[in-house]
Motif scaffolding. Structure first.
Motif, PDB file in Angstrom:
ATOM      1  N   GLY A 211     -20.711  36.007   1.203  1.00 18.35           N
ATOM      2  CA  GLY A 211     -21.464  35.469   2.323  1.00 18.35           C
ATOM      3  C   GLY A 211     -22.961  35.441   2.042  1.00 18.35           C
ATOM      4  O   GLY A 211     -23.653  34.476   2.374  1.00 18.35           O
ATOM      5  N   VAL A 212     -23.453  36.490   1.412  1.00 16.49           N
ATOM      6  CA  VAL A 212     -24.875  36.536   1.056  1.00 16.49           C
ATOM      7  C   VAL A 212     -25.204  35.414   0.068  1.00 16.49           C
ATOM      8  O   VAL A 212     -26.201  34.702   0.226  1.00 16.49           O
ATOM      9  CB  VAL A 212     -25.265  37.915   0.476  1.00 16.49           C
ATOM     10  N   VAL A 213     -24.348  35.244  -0.939  1.00 22.41           N
ATOM     11  CA  VAL A 213     -24.554  34.156  -1.910  1.00 22.41           C
ATOM     12  C   VAL A 213     -24.521  32.811  -1.191  1.00 22.41           C
ATOM     13  O   VAL A 213     -25.345  31.931  -1.455  1.00 22.41           O
ATOM     14  CB  VAL A 213     -23.493  34.214  -3.038  1.00 22.41           C
ATOM     15  N   GLY A 214     -23.584  32.656  -0.268  1.00 18.21           N
ATOM     16  CA  GLY A 214     -23.508  31.413   0.493  1.00 18.21           C
ATOM     17  C   GLY A 214     -24.761  31.166   1.307  1.00 18.21           C
ATOM     18  O   GLY A 214     -25.280  30.047   1.348  1.00 18.21           O
ATOM     19  N   GLN A 215     -25.273  32.217   1.950  1.00 17.37           N
ATOM     20  CA  GLN A 215     -26.462  32.069   2.776  1.00 17.37           C
ATOM     21  C   GLN A 215     -27.708  31.773   1.947  1.00 17.37           C
ATOM     22  O   GLN A 215     -28.574  31.013   2.373  1.00 17.37           O
ATOM     23  CB  GLN A 215     -26.697  33.340   3.605  1.00 17.37           C
TER      24      GLN A 215
ATOM     25  N   ILE B  97     -25.167  27.333   0.740  1.00 19.04           N
ATOM     26  CA  ILE B  97     -25.415  26.538   1.951  1.00 19.04           C
ATOM     27  C   ILE B  97     -26.711  25.731   1.830  1.00 19.04           C
ATOM     28  O   ILE B  97     -26.710  24.536   2.126  1.00 19.04           O
ATOM     29  CB  ILE B  97     -25.377  27.420   3.212  1.00 19.04           C
ATOM     30  N   PRO B  98     -27.816  26.339   1.394  1.00 19.13           N
ATOM     31  CA  PRO B  98     -29.027  25.526   1.228  1.00 19.13           C
ATOM     32  C   PRO B  98     -28.848  24.390   0.205  1.00 19.13           C
ATOM     33  O   PRO B  98     -29.369  23.288   0.407  1.00 19.13           O
ATOM     34  CB  PRO B  98     -30.081  26.525   0.752  1.00 19.13           C
ATOM     35  N   GLN B  99     -28.082  24.642  -0.856  1.00 17.78           N
ATOM     36  CA  GLN B  99     -27.859  23.611  -1.870  1.00 17.78           C
ATOM     37  C   GLN B  99     -27.041  22.463  -1.293  1.00 17.78           C
ATOM     38  O   GLN B  99     -27.357  21.291  -1.511  1.00 17.78           O
ATOM     39  CB  GLN B  99     -27.155  24.205  -3.097  1.00 17.78           C
ATOM     40  N   VAL B 100     -25.998  22.795  -0.544  1.00 19.93           N
ATOM     41  CA  VAL B 100     -25.173  21.757   0.083  1.00 19.93           C
ATOM     42  C   VAL B 100     -26.005  20.960   1.083  1.00 19.93           C
ATOM     43  O   VAL B 100     -25.903  19.730   1.170  1.00 19.93           O
ATOM     44  CB  VAL B 100     -23.921  22.378   0.755  1.00 19.93           C
ATOM     45  N   ALA B 101     -26.863  21.651   1.841  1.00 20.54           N
ATOM     46  CA  ALA B 101     -27.713  20.954   2.812  1.00 20.54           C
ATOM     47  C   ALA B 101     -28.656  19.981   2.118  1.00 20.54           C
ATOM     48  O   ALA B 101     -28.836  18.841   2.571  1.00 20.54           O
ATOM     49  CB  ALA B 101     -28.508  21.968   3.636  1.00 20.54           C
TER      50      ALA B 101
ATOM     51  N   ILE C 122     -25.841  29.164   8.324  1.00 15.67           N
ATOM     52  CA  ILE C 122     -26.174  30.533   7.920  1.00 15.67           C
ATOM     53  C   ILE C 122     -25.816  31.510   9.039  1.00 15.67           C
ATOM     54  O   ILE C 122     -25.299  32.603   8.785  1.00 15.67           O
ATOM     55  CB  ILE C 122     -27.655  30.627   7.508  1.00 15.67           C
ATOM     56  N   ALA C 123     -26.051  31.111  10.286  1.00 12.28           N
ATOM     57  CA  ALA C 123     -25.693  31.967  11.431  1.00 12.28           C
ATOM     58  C   ALA C 123     -24.181  32.170  11.509  1.00 12.28           C
ATOM     59  O   ALA C 123     -23.710  33.268  11.850  1.00 12.28           O
ATOM     60  CB  ALA C 123     -26.220  31.359  12.727  1.00 12.28           C
ATOM     61  N   THR C 124     -23.414  31.143  11.191  1.00 15.13           N
ATOM     62  CA  THR C 124     -21.950  31.266  11.210  1.00 15.13           C
ATOM     63  C   THR C 124     -21.489  32.273  10.165  1.00 15.13           C
ATOM     64  O   THR C 124     -20.630  33.121  10.439  1.00 15.13           O
ATOM     65  CB  THR C 124     -21.296  29.894  10.968  1.00 15.13           C
TER      66      THR C 124
END
Length: 179
Positions: free
Chosen positions: A20-24, A28-32, A54-56
């Motif tokens: 989750g930390v890696v995703g946040q 997630i920023p890369q996908v955005a 990120i909140a999810t």
């Protein structure tokens, strides 16, 4: 069996939390950023959707922390005390938020903006369905725990009553000194 399950589950929860930390921080920023390039007409939504995504994930991390706390109670054999219920309440609230946030993005993207690639919409729908199922399972687990706590309290009260009756029924010692 529990001696094996608890540590393995903690390792898995730790991996999920770190994922989750890696995703946040990265995914997630890369996908955005990539979505902004693919769909420039909705580039103004990059930041708000990024924050919601990120909140999810943060909601999922709160659930992981609550599960970790409940595992500690399992290990200490205190899970059937009322102190476990707030952890389940925390899981329920975080899970509800993790359900509502993707649904809000999906409704906004479809109904208001009228845009979005099918893969994102499918991902948001699956996330909302899985989160809703988890919410219902957690509500059920909370109910089962409340019943278990009630039964435990009832057994403890009966045991205390039984001990009190045994003490009352025991022969009293004579107060006259023996010769």
């Amino acid at each position: 069996m529990i001696r094996l399950v608890v540590p393995v589950l903690r390792v898995l929860l730790g991996c999920l939390f770190l994922g989750g930390v890696v995703g946040q921080v990265w995914t997630i920023p890369q996908v955005a950023t990539d979505m902004e390039k693919v769909n420039p007409e909705v580039s103004y939504l990059e930041l708000p959707y990024l924050v919601l995504a990120i909140a999810t994930v943060l909601c999922a991390q709160v659930v992981i922390v609550a599960l970790w706390a409940l595992l500690s109670r399992v290990r200490r054999k205190t899970v059937f005390l009322a102190g476990a219920l707030p952890w389940l309440d925390t899981m329920i609230v975080a899970s509800i938020l993790a359900t509502v946030l993707p649904l809000a993005v999906e409704v906004h993207l479809l109904a208001i903006v009228g845009a979005g690639p099918p893969t994102i919409l499918i991902l948001l729908t699956v996330t909302a369905i899985a989160s809703a199922a988890f919410v219902l399972l957690t509500v059920l687990a909370r109910h089962v725990l409340r019943v278990g706590i009630g039964l435990r309290d009832e057994l403890a009260a009966k045991a205390a009553l039984s001990v009190a009756q045994d003490v009352e029924d025991s022969p009293r010692m004579s107060r006259t000194p023996s010769r």
